[in-house]
Design a protein around this motif. Structure first.
Motif, mmCIF file in Angstrom:
data_model
loop_
_atom_site.group_PDB
_atom_site.id
_atom_site.type_symbol
_atom_site.label_atom_id
_atom_site.label_comp_id
_atom_site.label_asym_id
_atom_site.label_seq_id
_atom_site.Cartn_x
_atom_site.Cartn_y
_atom_site.Cartn_z
ATOM 1 N N TRP A 120 15.340 0.703 9.176
ATOM 2 C CA TRP A 120 14.617 1.514 10.152
ATOM 3 C C TRP A 120 14.079 2.793 9.503
ATOM 4 O O TRP A 120 12.926 3.172 9.711
ATOM 5 N N LEU A 121 14.893 3.453 8.697
ATOM 6 C CA LEU A 121 14.441 4.678 8.027
ATOM 7 C C LEU A 121 13.343 4.394 7.014
ATOM 8 O O LEU A 121 12.411 5.185 6.855
ATOM 9 N N LEU A 122 13.430 3.256 6.328
ATOM 10 C CA LEU A 122 12.379 2.877 5.386
ATOM 11 C C LEU A 122 11.053 2.659 6.114
ATOM 12 O O LEU A 122 10.009 3.177 5.693
ATOM 13 N N ALA A 143 5.636 4.540 7.657
ATOM 14 C CA ALA A 143 4.668 4.868 8.710
ATOM 15 C C ALA A 143 4.265 6.338 8.628
ATOM 16 O O ALA A 143 3.088 6.677 8.770
ATOM 17 N N PHE A 144 5.210 7.204 8.378
ATOM 18 C CA PHE A 144 4.923 8.632 8.262
ATOM 19 C C PHE A 144 4.023 8.903 7.058
ATOM 20 O O PHE A 144 3.072 9.683 7.148
ATOM 21 N N ALA A 145 4.298 8.244 5.941
ATOM 22 C CA ALA A 145 3.464 8.419 4.744
ATOM 23 C C ALA A 145 2.048 7.920 5.001
ATOM 24 O O ALA A 145 1.072 8.554 4.583
ATOM 25 N N TRP A 146 1.909 6.784 5.700
ATOM 26 C CA TRP A 146 0.588 6.255 6.014
ATOM 27 C C TRP A 146 -0.191 7.223 6.907
ATOM 28 O O TRP A 146 -1.372 7.480 6.678
ATOM 29 N N LEU A 147 0.499 7.780 7.916
ATOM 30 C CA LEU A 147 -0.160 8.740 8.801
ATOM 31 C C LEU A 147 -0.563 10.008 8.052
ATOM 32 O O LEU A 147 -1.637 10.568 8.313
ATOM 33 N N LEU A 148 0.261 10.457 7.132
ATOM 34 C CA LEU A 148 -0.100 11.636 6.342
ATOM 35 C C LEU A 148 -1.317 11.362 5.466
ATOM 36 O O LEU A 148 -2.179 12.226 5.313
ATOM 37 N N ARG A 149 -1.403 10.161 4.880
ATOM 38 C CA ARG A 149 -2.574 9.811 4.078
ATOM 39 C C ARG A 149 -3.830 9.767 4.936
ATOM 40 O O ARG A 149 -4.892 10.208 4.514
ATOM 41 N N GLN A 150 -3.714 9.216 6.133
ATOM 42 C CA GLN A 150 -4.858 9.173 7.048
ATOM 43 C C GLN A 150 -5.305 10.585 7.417
ATOM 44 O O GLN A 150 -6.496 10.883 7.438
#
Length: 64
Positions: free
Chosen positions: A38-40, A45-52
């Motif tokens: 779950w943490l992975l 998801a958080f990294a993807w949103l930050l890149r976006q």
């Protein structure tokens, strides 16, 4: 400020106590493995949103 600090620390202690009870009642291997997956997924998801978000911020400056 004191009420906020009291609620914060009370919430943390209750969370740790409930986590300990659940860990003792459930099979700890599966519980910890599920939490790790779950943490992975949450981190990805958080990294993807930050890149976006970063690409949205840098896109207008790249055109000018």
């Amino acid at each position: 400020m004191a009420v906020f600090a009291g609620c914060l620390f009370l919430g943390q202690s209750v969370g740790v106590s409930l986590g300990g009870i659940v860990l003792r009642l459930a099979d700890s291997l599966w519980l910890l493995a599920t939490a790790g997956v779950w943490l992975l997924l949450l981190g990805l998801a958080f990294a993807w949103l930050l890149r976006q978000w970063r690409s949205e911020l840098t896109a207008p400056t790249a055109l000018s």
